[in-house]
Write a protein that holds these residues in place. Sequence first.
Motif, PDB file in Angstrom:
ATOM      1  N   ASN A  84       0.848  -1.193   0.000  1.00  0.00           N
ATOM      2  CA  ASN A  84       0.000   0.000   0.000  1.00  0.00           C
ATOM      3  C   ASN A  84       0.883   1.241   0.000  1.00  0.00           C
ATOM      4  O   ASN A  84       2.117   1.149   0.003  1.00  0.00           O
ATOM      5  N   VAL A  85       0.249   2.383  -0.011  1.00  0.00           N
ATOM      6  CA  VAL A  85       0.976   3.651  -0.099  1.00  0.00           C
ATOM      7  C   VAL A  85       1.917   3.829   1.094  1.00  0.00           C
ATOM      8  O   VAL A  85       3.056   4.286   0.931  1.00  0.00           O
ATOM      9  N   LYS A  86       1.482   3.466   2.287  1.00  0.00           N
ATOM     10  CA  LYS A  86       2.338   3.624   3.475  1.00  0.00           C
ATOM     11  C   LYS A  86       3.582   2.742   3.388  1.00  0.00           C
ATOM     12  O   LYS A  86       4.683   3.163   3.742  1.00  0.00           O
ATOM     13  N   LYS A  87       3.415   1.515   2.918  1.00  0.00           N
ATOM     14  CA  LYS A  87       4.561   0.615   2.790  1.00  0.00           C
ATOM     15  C   LYS A  87       5.532   1.146   1.731  1.00  0.00           C
ATOM     16  O   LYS A  87       6.750   1.136   1.938  1.00  0.00           O
ATOM     17  N   ALA A  89       5.914   4.271   0.790  1.00  0.00           N
ATOM     18  CA  ALA A  89       6.548   5.475   1.340  1.00  0.00           C
ATOM     19  C   ALA A  89       7.644   5.093   2.341  1.00  0.00           C
ATOM     20  O   ALA A  89       8.737   5.669   2.333  1.00  0.00           O
ATOM     21  N   GLY A  90       7.375   4.119   3.190  1.00  0.00           N
ATOM     22  CA  GLY A  90       8.372   3.666   4.153  1.00  0.00           C
ATOM     23  C   GLY A  90       9.605   3.115   3.476  1.00  0.00           C
ATOM     24  O   GLY A  90      10.738   3.421   3.871  1.00  0.00           O
TER      25      GLY A  90
END
Length: 107
Positions: A84-87, A89-90
Amino acid sequence: MNPFVLLAIAILSEVFGSSMLKASNGFKRAAPSIAVVAGMGLAFYCLSLALKEIPLGTAYAIWSGVGTALTALVGVVVYKEGLNVKKIAGLLLVIGGVVLLKLSTGV
């Protein structure tokens, strides 16, 4: 051997060993469990050789950062874990941090 080649081998071996942890089913399956020990053993051996020429902070940041990013990608591709977007970005932040540390040392 070039210390960055050794570091690359250490990273790939660590990613292999970490990926086999999931396949080992809590060390209940013999072949993946042996693969964990072999992968981690080779990773630490090559990392120790790379540390003869690469500063500890730089080598460890690259090893752990790139290893983390690649292991997460193996999780997504091989083990069908979500992305997902958070993964994303991380992972980009981890890779960016590694690049900045590498640039700061001039090695």
